[in-house]
Design a protein around this motif. Structure first.
Motif, PDB file in Angstrom:
ATOM      1  N   MET A  14      -5.141  -3.136  -7.679  1.00  0.00           N
ATOM      2  CA  MET A  14      -3.806  -3.083  -8.268  1.00  0.00           C
ATOM      3  C   MET A  14      -2.752  -2.629  -7.273  1.00  0.00           C
ATOM      4  O   MET A  14      -1.683  -3.228  -7.178  1.00  0.00           O
ATOM      5  CB  MET A  14      -3.803  -2.163  -9.495  1.00  0.00           C
ATOM      6  N   ARG A  15      -3.022  -1.585  -6.531  1.00  0.00           N
ATOM      7  CA  ARG A  15      -2.004  -1.073  -5.597  1.00  0.00           C
ATOM      8  C   ARG A  15      -1.631  -2.118  -4.551  1.00  0.00           C
ATOM      9  O   ARG A  15      -0.455  -2.299  -4.246  1.00  0.00           O
ATOM     10  CB  ARG A  15      -2.497   0.209  -4.928  1.00  0.00           C
ATOM     11  N   ARG A  16      -2.618  -2.782  -4.009  1.00  0.00           N
ATOM     12  CA  ARG A  16      -2.360  -3.814  -3.006  1.00  0.00           C
ATOM     13  C   ARG A  16      -1.557  -4.965  -3.618  1.00  0.00           C
ATOM     14  O   ARG A  16      -0.610  -5.463  -3.015  1.00  0.00           O
ATOM     15  CB  ARG A  16      -3.678  -4.319  -2.420  1.00  0.00           C
ATOM     16  N   ALA A  17      -1.913  -5.379  -4.829  1.00  0.00           N
ATOM     17  CA  ALA A  17      -1.212  -6.476  -5.494  1.00  0.00           C
ATOM     18  C   ALA A  17       0.234  -6.089  -5.821  1.00  0.00           C
ATOM     19  O   ALA A  17       1.158  -6.881  -5.603  1.00  0.00           O
ATOM     20  CB  ALA A  17      -1.950  -6.893  -6.764  1.00  0.00           C
ATOM     21  N   GLY A  32       8.588   1.624 -14.352  1.00  0.00           N
ATOM     22  CA  GLY A  32       9.005   2.524 -13.275  1.00  0.00           C
ATOM     23  C   GLY A  32       7.937   2.799 -12.247  1.00  0.00           C
ATOM     24  O   GLY A  32       8.243   3.120 -11.113  1.00  0.00           O
ATOM     25  N   GLU A  33       6.681   2.682 -12.623  1.00  0.00           N
ATOM     26  CA  GLU A  33       5.597   2.846 -11.655  1.00  0.00           C
ATOM     27  C   GLU A  33       4.392   2.034 -12.085  1.00  0.00           C
ATOM     28  O   GLU A  33       4.237   1.691 -13.259  1.00  0.00           O
ATOM     29  CB  GLU A  33       5.212   4.314 -11.477  1.00  0.00           C
ATOM     30  N   ALA A  34       3.554   1.727 -11.126  1.00  0.00           N
ATOM     31  CA  ALA A  34       2.372   0.909 -11.391  1.00  0.00           C
ATOM     32  C   ALA A  34       1.275   1.747 -12.034  1.00  0.00           C
ATOM     33  O   ALA A  34       1.088   2.906 -11.687  1.00  0.00           O
ATOM     34  CB  ALA A  34       1.871   0.305 -10.084  1.00  0.00           C
ATOM     35  N   ARG A  35       0.576   1.135 -12.969  1.00  0.00           N
ATOM     36  CA  ARG A  35      -0.612   1.748 -13.542  1.00  0.00           C
ATOM     37  C   ARG A  35      -1.830   1.201 -12.815  1.00  0.00           C
ATOM     38  O   ARG A  35      -1.741   0.205 -12.094  1.00  0.00           O
ATOM     39  CB  ARG A  35      -0.688   1.445 -15.041  1.00  0.00           C
ATOM     40  N   ASP A  36      -2.973   1.804 -13.009  1.00  0.00           N
ATOM     41  CA  ASP A  36      -4.196   1.374 -12.324  1.00  0.00           C
ATOM     42  C   ASP A  36      -4.826   0.132 -12.935  1.00  0.00           C
ATOM     43  O   ASP A  36      -5.590  -0.560 -12.268  1.00  0.00           O
ATOM     44  CB  ASP A  36      -5.232   2.504 -12.310  1.00  0.00           C
ATOM     45  N   LEU A  41       5.587  -6.507 -13.575  1.00  0.00           N
ATOM     46  CA  LEU A  41       6.662  -6.507 -12.597  1.00  0.00           C
ATOM     47  C   LEU A  41       7.796  -7.377 -13.128  1.00  0.00           C
ATOM     48  O   LEU A  41       7.551  -8.471 -13.645  1.00  0.00           O
ATOM     49  CB  LEU A  41       6.166  -7.059 -11.262  1.00  0.00           C
ATOM     50  N   VAL A  42       9.021  -6.884 -12.987  1.00  0.00           N
ATOM     51  CA  VAL A  42      10.191  -7.611 -13.480  1.00  0.00           C
ATOM     52  C   VAL A  42      11.208  -7.737 -12.353  1.00  0.00           C
ATOM     53  O   VAL A  42      11.235  -6.933 -11.428  1.00  0.00           O
ATOM     54  CB  VAL A  42      10.816  -6.890 -14.700  1.00  0.00           C
ATOM     55  N   PRO A  43      12.069  -8.754 -12.441  1.00  0.00           N
ATOM     56  CA  PRO A  43      13.108  -8.902 -11.422  1.00  0.00           C
ATOM     57  C   PRO A  43      13.994  -7.653 -11.378  1.00  0.00           C
ATOM     58  O   PRO A  43      14.383  -7.129 -12.428  1.00  0.00           O
ATOM     59  CB  PRO A  43      13.909 -10.116 -11.885  1.00  0.00           C
ATOM     60  N   ALA A  44      14.290  -7.177 -10.178  1.00  0.00           N
ATOM     61  CA  ALA A  44      15.126  -5.985 -10.028  1.00  0.00           C
ATOM     62  C   ALA A  44      16.497  -6.199 -10.679  1.00  0.00           C
ATOM     63  O   ALA A  44      17.082  -5.258 -11.210  1.00  0.00           O
ATOM     64  CB  ALA A  44      15.278  -5.626  -8.551  1.00  0.00           C
ATOM     65  N   ASP A  54      -3.179  -7.752 -13.925  1.00  0.00           N
ATOM     66  CA  ASP A  54      -4.235  -7.236 -14.779  1.00  0.00           C
ATOM     67  C   ASP A  54      -5.500  -7.116 -13.942  1.00  0.00           C
ATOM     68  O   ASP A  54      -5.902  -8.086 -13.283  1.00  0.00           O
ATOM     69  CB  ASP A  54      -4.453  -8.215 -15.937  1.00  0.00           C
ATOM     70  N   VAL A  55      -6.128  -5.948 -13.943  1.00  0.00           N
ATOM     71  CA  VAL A  55      -7.359  -5.774 -13.176  1.00  0.00           C
ATOM     72  C   VAL A  55      -8.429  -6.700 -13.727  1.00  0.00           C
ATOM     73  O   VAL A  55      -8.645  -6.777 -14.934  1.00  0.00           O
ATOM     74  CB  VAL A  55      -7.825  -4.306 -13.191  1.00  0.00           C
TER      75      VAL A  55
END
Length: 122
Positions: A14-17, A32-36, A41-44, A54-55
């Motif tokens: 997930m972190r790498r993706a 606001g932050e990534a979960r494991d 992800l949304v357009p800024a 999704d893992v």
């Protein structure tokens, strides 16, 4: 009427993706932050299709049935974007299904998911 608002991609790391796709698309995590296990992800800028990560234990497909097409402005922009994406960790794919004069370049993200960079002026 239905509309596509989110495209979901399976990932192993997930972190790498998240790092790759936020830098590649200029997107940010919706919460606001990534979960494991699941990150949207949304357009800024707030408008556009979301990409959910999704893992998954399933490996990326060599010839996926569904993939992302990312559009550049023109031929020069396509070449620049391909180089930028490679510098972020994407890999060029030796695609065995290229037509004789393709308007697209096939890349793989760091997870192996295939996607294309399109030159709409081709």
């Amino acid at each position: 009427m239905l509309e596509i608002r989110t495209v979901v991609m399976g990932v192993g790391d997930m972190r790498r993706a998240v790092e790759f796709w936020t830098r590649a698309l200029g997107y940010v995590p919706r919460e606001g932050e990534a979960r494991d296990d699941w990150t949207v992800l949304v357009p800024a800028g707030g408008h556009g299709v979301a990409v959910a990560l999704d893992v998954s234990a399933t490996p990326a497909q060599e010839h996926p049935r569904v993939h992302l097409d990312l559009y550049a402005r023109d031929t020069a922009d396509q070449a620049a974007e391909v180089e930028r994406l490679v510098s972020l960790g994407a890999e060029r794919v030796d695609w065995d299904l290229y037509p004789e004069d393709p308007d697209f370049v096939v890349l793989a993200d760091p997870e192996g998911n295939r996607f294309c960079v399109i030159d709409p002026t081709h």
